[in-house]
Design a protein around this motif. Structure first.
Motif, PDB file in Angstrom:
ATOM      1  N   ARG A  94       1.264   8.908  -1.099  1.00  0.00           N
ATOM      2  CA  ARG A  94       0.355   7.912  -1.670  1.00  0.00           C
ATOM      3  C   ARG A  94       1.058   6.899  -2.573  1.00  0.00           C
ATOM      4  NH1 ARG A  94      -3.634  11.712  -4.828  1.00  0.00           N
ATOM      5  NH2 ARG A  94      -3.088  13.081  -3.109  1.00  0.00           N
ATOM      6  N   MET A  95       2.301   7.188  -2.971  1.00  0.00           N
ATOM      7  CA  MET A  95       3.024   6.230  -3.820  1.00  0.00           C
ATOM      8  C   MET A  95       3.260   4.908  -3.090  1.00  0.00           C
ATOM      9  SD  MET A  95       3.278   8.179  -6.407  1.00  0.00           S
ATOM     10  CE  MET A  95       3.371   9.922  -6.836  1.00  0.00           C
ATOM     11  N   LEU A  96       3.214   4.938  -1.769  1.00  0.00           N
ATOM     12  CA  LEU A  96       3.462   3.729  -0.985  1.00  0.00           C
ATOM     13  C   LEU A  96       2.187   2.988  -0.607  1.00  0.00           C
ATOM     14  CD1 LEU A  96       6.305   4.980   1.385  1.00  0.00           C
ATOM     15  CD2 LEU A  96       6.520   3.708  -0.745  1.00  0.00           C
ATOM     16  N   VAL A  97       1.038   3.411  -1.127  1.00  0.00           N
ATOM     17  CA  VAL A  97      -0.226   2.760  -0.802  1.00  0.00           C
ATOM     18  C   VAL A  97      -0.201   1.257  -1.100  1.00  0.00           C
ATOM     19  CG1 VAL A  97      -2.642   2.570  -1.578  1.00  0.00           C
ATOM     20  CG2 VAL A  97      -1.743   4.773  -0.816  1.00  0.00           C
ATOM     21  N   PRO A  98       0.345   0.810  -2.240  1.00  0.00           N
ATOM     22  CA  PRO A  98       0.375  -0.648  -2.470  1.00  0.00           C
ATOM     23  C   PRO A  98       1.149  -1.402  -1.387  1.00  0.00           C
ATOM     24  CG  PRO A  98       0.795   0.529  -4.521  1.00  0.00           C
ATOM     25  CD  PRO A  98       0.839   1.554  -3.424  1.00  0.00           C
ATOM     26  N   LEU A  99       2.204  -0.778  -0.856  1.00  0.00           N
ATOM     27  CA  LEU A  99       2.965  -1.394   0.229  1.00  0.00           C
ATOM     28  C   LEU A  99       2.111  -1.526   1.477  1.00  0.00           C
ATOM     29  CD1 LEU A  99       5.641  -2.335   1.568  1.00  0.00           C
ATOM     30  CD2 LEU A  99       6.154   0.096   1.964  1.00  0.00           C
ATOM     31  N   TYR A 100       1.433  -0.441   1.847  1.00  0.00           N
ATOM     32  CA  TYR A 100       0.571  -0.478   3.030  1.00  0.00           C
ATOM     33  C   TYR A 100      -0.490  -1.578   2.881  1.00  0.00           C
ATOM     34  CZ  TYR A 100       2.336   4.369   3.427  1.00  0.00           C
ATOM     35  OH  TYR A 100       3.125   5.486   3.485  1.00  0.00           O
ATOM     36  N   GLU A 101      -1.131  -1.593   1.715  1.00  0.00           N
ATOM     37  CA  GLU A 101      -2.223  -2.546   1.519  1.00  0.00           C
ATOM     38  C   GLU A 101      -1.736  -3.987   1.567  1.00  0.00           C
ATOM     39  OE1 GLU A 101      -4.222  -1.435  -2.110  1.00  0.00           O
ATOM     40  OE2 GLU A 101      -5.773  -0.446  -0.943  1.00  0.00           O
ATOM     41  N   ALA A 102      -0.580  -4.255   0.942  1.00  0.00           N
ATOM     42  CA  ALA A 102      -0.060  -5.624   0.926  1.00  0.00           C
ATOM     43  C   ALA A 102       0.224  -6.115   2.335  1.00  0.00           C
ATOM     44  CB  ALA A 102       1.203  -5.688   0.061  1.00  0.00           C
ATOM     45  N   VAL A 103       0.828  -5.267   3.156  1.00  0.00           N
ATOM     46  CA  VAL A 103       1.150  -5.658   4.534  1.00  0.00           C
ATOM     47  C   VAL A 103      -0.120  -5.838   5.353  1.00  0.00           C
ATOM     48  CG1 VAL A 103       2.211  -4.843   6.678  1.00  0.00           C
ATOM     49  CG2 VAL A 103       3.458  -4.648   4.515  1.00  0.00           C
ATOM     50  N   TYR A 104      -1.046  -4.898   5.243  1.00  0.00           N
ATOM     51  CA  TYR A 104      -2.283  -4.994   6.029  1.00  0.00           C
ATOM     52  C   TYR A 104      -3.082  -6.232   5.642  1.00  0.00           C
ATOM     53  CZ  TYR A 104      -1.500  -0.168   7.597  1.00  0.00           C
ATOM     54  OH  TYR A 104      -0.987   0.974   8.151  1.00  0.00           O
ATOM     55  N   GLU A 105      -3.093  -6.554   4.355  1.00  0.00           N
ATOM     56  CA  GLU A 105      -3.816  -7.733   3.897  1.00  0.00           C
ATOM     57  C   GLU A 105      -3.148  -9.004   4.432  1.00  0.00           C
ATOM     58  OE1 GLU A 105      -7.154  -9.175   2.074  1.00  0.00           O
ATOM     59  OE2 GLU A 105      -6.567  -7.064   2.164  1.00  0.00           O
ATOM     60  N   ARG A 106      -1.831  -9.044   4.355  1.00  0.00           N
ATOM     61  CA  ARG A 106      -1.102 -10.246   4.804  1.00  0.00           C
ATOM     62  C   ARG A 106      -1.266 -10.473   6.295  1.00  0.00           C
ATOM     63  NH1 ARG A 106       5.084 -11.967   3.146  1.00  0.00           N
ATOM     64  NH2 ARG A 106       5.358 -13.631   4.684  1.00  0.00           N
ATOM     65  N   LEU A 107      -1.271  -9.394   7.078  1.00  0.00           N
ATOM     66  CA  LEU A 107      -1.362  -9.516   8.537  1.00  0.00           C
ATOM     67  C   LEU A 107      -2.794  -9.405   9.050  1.00  0.00           C
ATOM     68  CD1 LEU A 107       1.798  -7.469   9.572  1.00  0.00           C
ATOM     69  CD2 LEU A 107       1.536  -9.944   9.456  1.00  0.00           C
ATOM     70  N   GLU A 108      -3.741  -9.308   8.130  1.00  0.00           N
ATOM     71  CA  GLU A 108      -5.170  -9.257   8.477  1.00  0.00           C
ATOM     72  C   GLU A 108      -5.463  -8.154   9.485  1.00  0.00           C
ATOM     73  OE1 GLU A 108      -6.087 -13.253   9.735  1.00  0.00           O
ATOM     74  OE2 GLU A 108      -6.199 -13.967   7.666  1.00  0.00           O
ATOM     75  N   VAL A 109      -4.982  -6.967   9.176  1.00  0.00           N
ATOM     76  CA  VAL A 109      -5.223  -5.813  10.044  1.00  0.00           C
ATOM     77  C   VAL A 109      -6.714  -5.482  10.054  1.00  0.00           C
ATOM     78  CG1 VAL A 109      -4.825  -3.325  10.283  1.00  0.00           C
ATOM     79  CG2 VAL A 109      -2.916  -4.872   9.759  1.00  0.00           C
ATOM     80  N   GLY A 110      -7.249  -5.279  11.239  1.00  0.00           N
ATOM     81  CA  GLY A 110      -8.669  -4.967  11.379  1.00  0.00           C
ATOM     82  C   GLY A 110      -9.014  -4.698  12.824  1.00  0.00           C
ATOM     83  N   ALA A 111     -10.286  -4.888  13.162  1.00  0.00           N
ATOM     84  CA  ALA A 111     -10.713  -4.709  14.555  1.00  0.00           C
ATOM     85  C   ALA A 111      -9.896  -5.655  15.431  1.00  0.00           C
ATOM     86  CB  ALA A 111     -12.200  -5.003  14.680  1.00  0.00           C
ATOM     87  N   GLY A 112      -9.375  -5.154  16.515  1.00  0.00           N
ATOM     88  CA  GLY A 112      -8.512  -5.944  17.379  1.00  0.00           C
ATOM     89  C   GLY A 112      -7.043  -5.654  17.171  1.00  0.00           C
ATOM     90  N   THR A 113      -6.708  -4.976  16.042  1.00  0.00           N
ATOM     91  CA  THR A 113      -5.318  -4.586  15.808  1.00  0.00           C
ATOM     92  C   THR A 113      -5.021  -3.308  16.570  1.00  0.00           C
ATOM     93  OG1 THR A 113      -5.324  -5.559  13.587  1.00  0.00           O
ATOM     94  CG2 THR A 113      -3.600  -3.943  14.074  1.00  0.00           C
ATOM     95  N   ARG A 114      -3.918  -3.303  17.308  1.00  0.00           N
ATOM     96  CA  ARG A 114      -3.457  -2.115  18.025  1.00  0.00           C
ATOM     97  C   ARG A 114      -2.100  -1.751  17.427  1.00  0.00           C
ATOM     98  NH1 ARG A 114      -5.347  -5.688  21.480  1.00  0.00           N
ATOM     99  NH2 ARG A 114      -3.277  -6.299  22.240  1.00  0.00           N
ATOM    100  N   LEU A 115      -2.121  -0.807  16.530  1.00  0.00           N
ATOM    101  CA  LEU A 115      -0.975  -0.502  15.676  1.00  0.00           C
ATOM    102  C   LEU A 115      -0.178   0.690  16.176  1.00  0.00           C
ATOM    103  CD1 LEU A 115       0.657  -0.534  12.958  1.00  0.00           C
ATOM    104  CD2 LEU A 115      -1.216   0.806  11.975  1.00  0.00           C
ATOM    105  N   LEU A 116       1.148   0.526  16.175  1.00  0.00           N
ATOM    106  CA  LEU A 116       2.064   1.639  16.414  1.00  0.00           C
ATOM    107  C   LEU A 116       2.905   1.828  15.157  1.00  0.00           C
ATOM    108  CD1 LEU A 116       3.690   3.714  18.070  1.00  0.00           C
ATOM    109  CD2 LEU A 116       5.104   1.809  18.887  1.00  0.00           C
TER     110      LEU A 116
END
Length: 275
Positions: free
Chosen positions: A29-51
Motif C-alpha cells: 500500500r505504500m505505492l498507492v500514491p504512485l498507482y493513483e497518479a498514473v491512473y489519473e494521468r492516463l484516465e484509466v477507466g471503462a475501456g482500459t484493458r490493463l496488463l
C-alpha cells in the motif's frame, strides 16, 4: 488516497507464505500514491484493458478494476499471485474477465480478446534490479500483446537524497554476496527508465514524480514490511536473517518517532513510454 500508518498484523495460517502476506498487508500500500497518479494521468477507466507486469498481490489491479478497467496481471512469485487471486477472483465468482498468470504476458492472452491498451510495471524492484536485458525482453514481449501507441508505464526510485528508504536498502546491497546472489536494489540512475524503455523498443513520452512515504505503526512492522520486498533475500542468504534484521533496525532508527512509529519520506519516478 495517501498511505496510513500500517498496523501490526499476525501472519495468517492460511497464507501461502508469511512474507508474501506481509507484502500484501504492510508494504504494497505504500505505492498507492504512485498507482493513483498514473491512473489519473492516463484516465484509466471503462475501456482500459490493463496488463500489469510484476502484479504482486494485486492491489494496483484492484484499484484499476474499481475504476472500471479490465485487468490482467502476471508475476514470477506464485505466493504473491495466490494472494492476488484471493483479492481479484474470490471463490464462487467468475472473476469478471480478470486474468492472472504465473510467468510472462503470453500466459494471460486469450483468443478473440482485444489487445491490451495499457501496460504497467510498477514494482520499483522489478525495474531497478536484476538483469536489464531480461527486463527489456519481458517488456518487448508485453508490448507485442498491446495496441500500437499504447502507453507502457515503468516505475523506479527517485533521487537518493529524496528517498529515506535508500539507507535501509543499502544494507541489503552491502550484506549481499555479489558473487553468489547480486542484491536486487541499487541506486537509480537519472536515465535508467528511459534506457530500459529504449532497449525494449519503446518510445519515452513523458514522466512524473510522486511522493510515496513509508509509514509504519512500529519498528516490527517496518522490518517485516521491508523484508517482504525481496530486496533483502540475497543478504539473508549471504549472512542470516538475524544479522540483516539487526542492521536494518539500526538503519531505520533515525526515522523512529517519539510515538514509536516509523516514517520515511520517499519519492518515486515513473516513465510513460509508447509501443
Amino acid at each position: 488516497m495517501t498511505p496510513t500508518l500500517v498496523r501490526r498484523h499476525r501472519p495468517s495460517s492460511t497464507s501461502p507464505d508469511p512474507r508474501a502476506r506481509d507484502w500484501a498487508e504492510i508494504q504494497e500500500r505504500m505505492l498507492v500514491p504512485l498507482y493513483e497518479a498514473v491512473y489519473e494521468r492516463l484516465e484509466v477507466g471503462a475501456g482500459t484493458r490493463l496488463l500489469s507486469l510484476g502484479c504482486g498481490s494485486g492491489l494496483a489491479l484492484l484499484m484499476a478494476a474499481a475504476r472500471g478497467a479490465a485487468v490482467s496481471g502476471v508475476d514470477q512469485d506464485g505466493r504473491r499471485l495466490e494472494l492476488a487471486r484471493e483479492r481479484l477472483v474470490p471463490k464462487g465468482s467468475g472473476g469478471d474477465g480478470t486474468r492472472l498468470g504465473h510467468g510472462g504476458p503470453e500466459c494471460v492472452l486469450e483468443p478473440g480478446v482485444p489487445a491490451f491498451n495499457l501496460i504497467t510495471a510498477f514494482d520499483p524492484l522489478y525495474c531497478a534490479g536484476g538483469s536489464a536485458r531480461g527486463m527489456a525482453e519481458a517488456l518487448s514481449r508485453a508490448a507485442a500483446c498491446a495496441e500500437h501507441g499504447a502507453p507502457v508505464v515503468l516505475a523506479g526510485w527517485g533521487p537518493q537524497e529524496r528517498c529515506a528508504a535508500s539507507g535501509a536498502l543499502r544494507v541489503a546491497a552491502r550484506l549481499a554476496d555479489p558473487m553468489c546472489a547480486p542484491a536486487r536494489w541499487r541506486p537509480s540512475g537519472r536515465d535508467d527508465l528511459e534506457d530500459l524503455a529504449r532497449r525494449a523498443g519503446l518510445v519515452p513520452d513523458g514522466s512524473g514524480r510522486v511522493a510515496c512515504p513509508y509509514g509504519y505503526a512500529d519498528m516490527s512492522s517496518a522490518v517485516r514490511g521491508l523484508l517482504s520486498t525481496g530486496a533483502f533475500d540475497a543478504a539473508m542468504r549471504a549472512t542470516d536473517e538475524e544479522q540483516v534484521t539487526k542492521e536494518l533496525v539500526e538503519a531505520l532508527h533515525p526515522y523512529l518517532r517519539r510515538d514509536g512509529t516509523v516514517w520515511m519520506p520517499n519519492v518515486f519516478r515513473y516513465l510513460i513510454a509508447r509501443v
